[in-house]
Enzyme design. Structure first.
Site, PDB file in Angstrom:
ATOM      1  N   ALA A  69       0.658  -3.205  13.567  1.00  0.00           N
ATOM      2  CA  ALA A  69       1.026  -1.853  13.137  1.00  0.00           C
ATOM      3  C   ALA A  69       2.004  -1.208  14.109  1.00  0.00           C
ATOM      4  O   ALA A  69       1.937  -1.411  15.322  1.00  0.00           O
ATOM      5  CB  ALA A  69      -0.228  -0.994  13.015  1.00  0.00           C
ATOM      6  N   HIS A  74      24.803   1.301   8.488  1.00  0.00           N
ATOM      7  CA  HIS A  74      26.047   2.074   8.564  1.00  0.00           C
ATOM      8  C   HIS A  74      26.765   1.755   9.867  1.00  0.00           C
ATOM      9  O   HIS A  74      26.129   1.383  10.864  1.00  0.00           O
ATOM     10  CB  HIS A  74      25.735   3.577   8.504  1.00  0.00           C
ATOM     11  CG  HIS A  74      25.018   3.991   7.265  1.00  0.00           C
ATOM     12  ND1 HIS A  74      25.667   4.430   6.129  1.00  0.00           N
ATOM     13  CD2 HIS A  74      23.693   4.001   6.961  1.00  0.00           C
ATOM     14  CE1 HIS A  74      24.785   4.714   5.200  1.00  0.00           C
ATOM     15  NE2 HIS A  74      23.573   4.466   5.670  1.00  0.00           N
ATOM     16  N   ASN A 132       0.831  -1.196   0.000  1.00  0.00           N
ATOM     17  CA  ASN A 132       0.000   0.000   0.000  1.00  0.00           C
ATOM     18  C   ASN A 132       0.877   1.261   0.000  1.00  0.00           C
ATOM     19  O   ASN A 132       2.095   1.188  -0.044  1.00  0.00           O
ATOM     20  CB  ASN A 132      -0.952  -0.028   1.200  1.00  0.00           C
ATOM     21  CG  ASN A 132      -2.319   0.534   0.855  1.00  0.00           C
ATOM     22  OD1 ASN A 132      -2.437   1.468   0.053  1.00  0.00           O
ATOM     23  ND2 ASN A 132      -3.358  -0.016   1.452  1.00  0.00           N
ATOM     24  N   ARG A 153      14.507  -8.777  14.995  1.00  0.00           N
ATOM     25  CA  ARG A 153      14.989 -10.165  15.041  1.00  0.00           C
ATOM     26  C   ARG A 153      14.013 -11.057  14.294  1.00  0.00           C
ATOM     27  O   ARG A 153      12.899 -10.652  13.967  1.00  0.00           O
ATOM     28  CB  ARG A 153      15.163 -10.632  16.472  1.00  0.00           C
ATOM     29  CG  ARG A 153      13.880 -10.659  17.278  1.00  0.00           C
ATOM     30  CD  ARG A 153      14.137 -10.976  18.736  1.00  0.00           C
ATOM     31  NE  ARG A 153      14.897  -9.910  19.387  1.00  0.00           N
ATOM     32  CZ  ARG A 153      15.326  -9.962  20.634  1.00  0.00           C
ATOM     33  NH1 ARG A 153      15.111 -11.042  21.371  1.00  0.00           N
ATOM     34  NH2 ARG A 153      16.000  -8.956  21.154  1.00  0.00           N
ATOM     35  N   GLY A 186       0.625  -1.296   9.226  1.00  0.00           N
ATOM     36  CA  GLY A 186       1.099   0.039   8.864  1.00  0.00           C
ATOM     37  C   GLY A 186       2.184   0.574   9.777  1.00  0.00           C
ATOM     38  O   GLY A 186       2.219   0.291  10.974  1.00  0.00           O
ATOM     39  N   ARG A 221       1.552 -14.390  20.323  1.00  0.00           N
ATOM     40  CA  ARG A 221       0.972 -15.730  20.406  1.00  0.00           C
ATOM     41  C   ARG A 221       1.089 -16.388  19.049  1.00  0.00           C
ATOM     42  O   ARG A 221       1.492 -15.750  18.063  1.00  0.00           O
ATOM     43  CB  ARG A 221      -0.487 -15.692  20.851  1.00  0.00           C
ATOM     44  CG  ARG A 221      -1.437 -14.953  19.902  1.00  0.00           C
ATOM     45  CD  ARG A 221      -2.861 -15.040  20.402  1.00  0.00           C
ATOM     46  NE  ARG A 221      -3.797 -14.300  19.571  1.00  0.00           N
ATOM     47  CZ  ARG A 221      -4.363 -14.779  18.463  1.00  0.00           C
ATOM     48  NH1 ARG A 221      -4.063 -16.007  18.037  1.00  0.00           N
ATOM     49  NH2 ARG A 221      -5.216 -14.060  17.768  1.00  0.00           N
TER      50      ARG A 221
END
Length: 211
Positions: free
Chosen positions: A156, A111, A81, A162, A138, A179
């Site tokens: 979101a 960096h 999106n 990780r 989002g 979960r």
């Protein structure tokens, strides 16, 4: 090794003229994509194929930003999106049926931490892999070197630092597993609200759920 070879081996590299030439080719395609008529869905899909090289039914809602495009591999029915950014210094591999909400950012680029090393202009890229059937909420940020498994939902606003295993519902900053996704989630639409009967009957009829 030249700088392109160093970059592609995920070694420290400097963005020299040859690297900039590759980015310039990408930016010409992005210029076309990001200034297209937003209602020209067929034209947008065609430019997405040009940008990514290989895609099957992929669609991106512009604006979209990336460094190369050629380092992004998407599976079937990929959707991103508005305002997605993929810094594809290293390989970004995304599986089938993956969807991304607005403002998702995927960063393979990094960096050095020490300012003297950083000011030398050396940087690096570390590959990111995203499995099949992944939903990314989002404003999520995915950092270099991360692998996200199959059938995962990322909430979101998450910052994924990780790896996330298969069938996980994960969210937060840093992103953590909340979960496992299971059979009890099949009929859920929003939180504890379930699909209405008409919609669920259509899902079953089209083979997305057992009879």
């Amino acid at each position: 090794m030249d700088q392109i070879e160093r970059r592609d081996k995920e070694l420290a590299y400097i963005t020299d003229h040859s690297v900039m030439e590759e980015q310039a080719r990408c930016r010409k395609i992005l210029q076309k994509l990001n200034f297209m008529d937003r209602s020209d869905f067929g034209g947008i899909a065609e430019v997405v194929r040009e940008l990514l090289g290989k895609s099957e039914n992929a669609f991106i809602n512009p604006p979209f930003y990336c460094d190369y495009g050629t380092h992004i591999e998407v599976g079937k029915n990929f959707f991103a999106n508005y305002n997605c950014t993929i810094l594809d210094v290293a390989k970004v591999k995304i599986g089938d049926y993956c969807q991304m909400a607005p403002n998702v950012a995927i960063y393979t680029a990094g960096h050095p931490v020490h300012p003297d090393s950083r000011n030398s202009l050396y940087e690096y890229g570390k590959a990111i892999t995203i499995g099949d059937n992944v939903w990314i909420g989002g404003n999520t940020v995915i950092l270099p070197g991360v692998t996200i498994g199959n059938n995962v939902a990322i909430g979101a606003g998450s910052v994924v630092t990780r790896d996330i295993p298969d069938w996980s519902l994960a969210a937060g900053n840093p992103c953590r597993i909340l979960r496992q996704i299971g059979e009890t989630d099949r009929k859920k639409l929003y939180k504890d609200e379930e699909f209405d009967e008409e919609a669920w009957a259509d899902i079953v009829r089209r083979g997305f759920a057992p009879h």
